[in-house]
Design an enzyme around this catalytic site. Structure first.
Site, PDB file in Angstrom:
ATOM      1  N   SER A 164      43.511  34.413  38.775  1.00 42.79           N
ATOM      2  CA  SER A 164      42.886  35.419  38.088  1.00 42.79           C
ATOM      3  C   SER A 164      43.763  35.707  36.821  1.00 42.79           C
ATOM      4  O   SER A 164      43.069  36.254  35.881  1.00 42.79           O
ATOM      5  CB  SER A 164      42.370  36.736  38.891  1.00 42.79           C
ATOM      6  OG  SER A 164      43.599  36.937  39.361  1.00 42.79           O
TER       7      SER A 164
ATOM      8  N   HIS B 155      47.722  41.843  36.410  1.00 46.51           N
ATOM      9  CA  HIS B 155      46.996  41.462  35.540  1.00 46.51           C
ATOM     10  C   HIS B 155      47.538  42.307  34.242  1.00 46.51           C
ATOM     11  O   HIS B 155      48.260  43.259  34.479  1.00 46.51           O
ATOM     12  CB  HIS B 155      45.494  41.524  35.655  1.00 46.51           C
ATOM     13  CG  HIS B 155      45.026  40.763  36.851  1.00 46.51           C
ATOM     14  ND1 HIS B 155      44.670  41.239  38.114  1.00 46.51           N
ATOM     15  CD2 HIS B 155      44.741  39.559  36.884  1.00 46.51           C
ATOM     16  CE1 HIS B 155      44.529  40.269  39.001  1.00 46.51           C
ATOM     17  NE2 HIS B 155      44.332  39.270  38.275  1.00 46.51           N
TER      18      HIS B 155
ATOM     19  N   ASP C 292      46.235  47.974  39.683  1.00 49.42           N
ATOM     20  CA  ASP C 292      46.480  46.549  39.259  1.00 49.42           C
ATOM     21  C   ASP C 292      47.812  46.499  38.450  1.00 49.42           C
ATOM     22  O   ASP C 292      47.760  46.846  37.193  1.00 49.42           O
ATOM     23  CB  ASP C 292      45.260  46.018  38.552  1.00 49.42           C
ATOM     24  CG  ASP C 292      45.577  44.561  38.451  1.00 49.42           C
ATOM     25  OD1 ASP C 292      46.522  43.951  38.470  1.00 49.42           O
ATOM     26  OD2 ASP C 292      44.532  44.143  37.872  1.00 49.42           O
TER      27      ASP C 292
END
Length: 405
Positions: A137, A384, A381
């Site tokens: 990802s 990312h 998160d």
């Protein structure tokens, strides 16, 4: 149907003229992010006024061995905000407090001047060509950053739209006949779940010497490939080579449960990169290998309260790659060198982003990836990268590689 327009008024008090830019806005969230970054409340008028005498350039340096993080309060902040307005893909939504400061820093290598990303130049160089991002990802994060930057010139159309995140997705820029794709392959090699379990809990079966058919059978049709991956190798895995179990990584009680020995995660990553690079040995054009971009969880992990609340880069003398990421980086660079030595000149290129991203603990969404009312499993998160944000530097490097090729 016409898109709503954001009026961004530039008032020059230094006598250099003024004007209004009419910019298409494809997502309301991106405008909200700009409101927050500039200190406006959520109901503020969307006509934003900036005075250039408040955007004079200031620069501060944070150094490491490869380059420096440079802060520009001026055209860079404005440039980044324009990109955010025109953002086309915000799976990593970022309305983090302090974004104005975060967006003001950019990477500057030692010994050269890395230009800002130029969407028109990039699209001119890739006209009639195609590019595949192969990885997890974070590879998708990389591609989304590119799409946001290219939106200044053209928006793509998705080929066979799919309502998923962990899957292969393809887009086409019709005016430039450019296709971009992300192949979601968390281990780069063939894998499946044990016991039909849940992906975040149960171990994965990983076949280190078998390339993942999700991408390996299709990528040969592309002109450029950007290969990356690391974070999934920190999860529990049962590792196989030659059709037999080799051992376990990150699995408690491996010997008792599976009659196998413990294997270091960096060995597994090393073997998977070796297999992936061999699958690209006959690739017709350039292969870019991007190194690991470290996460920055503090006071815990993603599943037990860790967070990333910094709002400015970390100085190089205050941080270094964690042990796990340092081992992953060494494995990736080692396999890259082996593949590059066996290939024709400059066909394999290393994009080493590890040290520069280690300094950017401020660039993750944290708990601001999603709006407060959204119910999501990945609530904090620090893996990312914000869009727009430090990840955009990867595409400045990518453009540099295309220009130098």
């Amino acid at each position: 149907m016409s898109l709503p327009v954001v009026h961004l008024q530039i008032i020059d008090e230094l006598g250099m003229g003024s004007g209004i830019l009419n910019l298409p806005m494809c997502l309301k969230e991106s405008l909200n992010a700009i409101r927050i970054a500039l200190g406006f409340h959520s109901g503020a008028n969307i006509s934003l006024t900036m005075r250039t005498n408040k955007l004079r350039r200031m620069r501060y340096l944070l150094r490491n061995e490869m380059g420096r993080i440079v802060r520009y309060l001026g055209e860079v902040v404005l440039h980044q905000l324009l990109v955010a307005v025109e953002a086309i893909a915000l799976d990593v939504r970022c309305s983090k407090p302090g974004m104005e400061s975060i967006l003001g820093w950019r990477w500057q290598p030692h010994g050269c001047d890395l230009p800002h990303f130029d969407a028109a130049t990039f699209l001119r160089l890739v006209r009639g060509k195609s590019m595949a991002f192969v990885g997890d990802s974070v590879a998708c994060n990389h591609m989304q950053s590119l799409m946001c930057l290219l939106a200044k010139v053209e928006y793509p159309m998705e080929i066979e739209p799919r309502g998923c995140f962990h899957c292969t997705r393809k887009y086409h820029y019709r005016e430039h006949d450019f296709t971009v794709c992300v192949y979601w392959t968390p281990f780069l090699v063939r894998w499946n779940l044990t016991h039909g379990g849940q992906s975040f809990i149960d171990p994965h079966n990983v076949y280190l010497d078998e390339s993942d058919p999700e991408w390996s059978g299709d990528v040969a049709g592309y002109d450029y490939a950007v290969l990356s991956g690391a974070k999934w190798f920190t999860r529990p895995t049962l590792l196989y080579e030659g059709g037999r179990i080799l051992g376990c990584a990150n699995v408690d009680g491996c010997e008792a449960a599976h009659n196998a020995t413990d294997v270091a995660p960096d060995y597994a990553l090393c073997a998977s990169f070796r297999t992936a690079l061999r699958a690209l040995a006959g690739f017709r054009d350039r292969v870019v290998v991007r190194t690991v971009a470290p996460p920055h969880y503090e006071n815990g992990k993603w599943y037990n309260g860790g967070n990333c609340l910094r709002t400015r880069p970390v100085r190089s003398n205050e941080t270094s790659l964690p042990e796990t990421e340092a081992a992953f980086h060494a494995a990736q660079v080692g396999e890259f060198r082996t593949a590059a030595s066996a290939a024709s000149a400059a066909r394999f290129v290393l994009m080493d982003v590890s040290e520069m991203m280690q300094m950017r603990a401020d660039g993750h969404p944290g708990q601001y990836r999603h709006w407060p009312h959204e119910k999501v499993g990945f609530s904090i998160d620090c893996m990312h990268w914000c869009l727009t944000g430090p990840v955009d530097a990867w595409n400045e490097l990518l453009l540099h590689l295309l220009l130098s090729g």
